[in-house]
Design an enzyme around this catalytic site. Structure first.
Site, PDB file in Angstrom:
ATOM      1  N   LYS A 103       0.841  -1.191   0.000  1.00 43.76           N
ATOM      2  CA  LYS A 103       0.000   0.000   0.000  1.00 43.76           C
ATOM      3  C   LYS A 103       0.880   1.245   0.000  1.00 43.76           C
ATOM      4  O   LYS A 103       1.808   1.365   0.795  1.00 43.76           O
ATOM      5  CB  LYS A 103      -0.895  -0.017   1.249  1.00 43.76           C
ATOM      6  CG  LYS A 103      -1.975   1.050   1.269  1.00 43.76           C
ATOM      7  CD  LYS A 103      -2.862   0.874   2.502  1.00 43.76           C
ATOM      8  CE  LYS A 103      -3.965   1.917   2.543  1.00 43.76           C
ATOM      9  NZ  LYS A 103      -4.781   1.772   3.768  1.00 43.76           N
ATOM     10  N   HIS A 105      -0.391   4.461   0.299  1.00 46.18           N
ATOM     11  CA  HIS A 105      -1.078   5.614   0.883  1.00 46.18           C
ATOM     12  C   HIS A 105      -1.551   5.222   2.286  1.00 46.18           C
ATOM     13  O   HIS A 105      -1.413   4.074   2.699  1.00 46.18           O
ATOM     14  CB  HIS A 105      -2.260   6.049   0.022  1.00 46.18           C
ATOM     15  CG  HIS A 105      -3.304   4.977  -0.146  1.00 46.18           C
ATOM     16  ND1 HIS A 105      -3.161   3.933  -1.023  1.00 46.18           N
ATOM     17  CD2 HIS A 105      -4.492   4.790   0.478  1.00 46.18           C
ATOM     18  CE1 HIS A 105      -4.224   3.150  -0.955  1.00 46.18           C
ATOM     19  NE2 HIS A 105      -5.044   3.638  -0.051  1.00 46.18           N
TER      20      HIS A 105
END
Length: 218
Positions: A103, A105
């Protein structure tokens, strides 16, 4: 055969986790039976599975607090269910799992859940090991955790197949990384269970034929 092993095999078969036919394993081998934790679909089933793993955990690891790691995707619900089952028996352990894609963010990173700290021990919970491919992938992912040691791996079934040598994949993994790999049952327990009913004769013979070629020499 011990009663709990028969109970576990019956559970796998009734839940549709243990199937017989023609399948292709992650290793690429053509196999006559398949163990798929992805076929566990209900709360009762996943809770029961966690109880079997917890029993194996207490038998092999004892009351030692470790951190459970469930490799995505099938290992995720296993890790959660094992943590719940251990908690019910008085051992509260943290758990975490990985994302298939890191991921970029929010909190970011590849891991979800507890972040193991240096000096802590991790126990991997998987569904099955065929050639050791999935465990090696997990070890590659876990190598980013500095100072964290993998203490053991638990799987549903030891397929007793050779890995990259004539030894079993589970033995190879243990030797390569320096930790034991435990299973609730092995393929010979499954054969013994099946042989109790003559209707299973064809499946028994197909598994034996497969092991004659792919079985570990130990």
């Amino acid at each position: 055969m011990e009663a709990y092993k028969r109970e576990f095999i019956e559970f796998l078969e009734n839940a549709g986790v243990l199937k017989f036919g023609d399948f292709t394993a992650k290793s690429g081998r053509k196999i006559p039976y398949f163990i798929n934790a992805g076929d566990i679909k209900t709360g009762d089933q996943i809770a029961k599975l966690g109880e079997f793993y917890a029993k194996a955990y207490f038998e092999k690891v004892g009351n030692r607090r470790t951190v459970l790691y469930g490799p995505a995707y099938k290992g995720i619900p296993i890790a959660v269910s094992v943590a719940c089952a251990l908690s019910k028996e008085g051992l509260d352990v943290p758990f975490f799992f990985n994302r298939k894609e890191e991921k970029d963010h929010g909190e970011g990173g590849v891991f979800v859940g507890y972040k193991p700290q240096a000096g802590e021990e991790v126990v991997i919970v998987e569904d099955v090991i065929t050639a050791g491919t999935a465990i090696r992938e997990s070890m590659s992912i876990l190598s980013s955790l500095e100072g964290v040691k993998v203490a053991a791996t638990f799987v549903m079934v030891d397929r007793k197949e050779k890995g990259q040598t004539e030894k079993s994949a589970m033995a190879e993994v243990g030797e390569e990384y320096g930790f034991p790999v435990y299973s609730v049952v092995d393929v010979y327990d499954i054969i013994e269970y099946l042989e109790e009913d003559d209707a299973n004769a064809e499946n028994v013979q197909r598994i034996k034929n497969y092991l004659a070629v792919n079985g570990a020499k130990e």
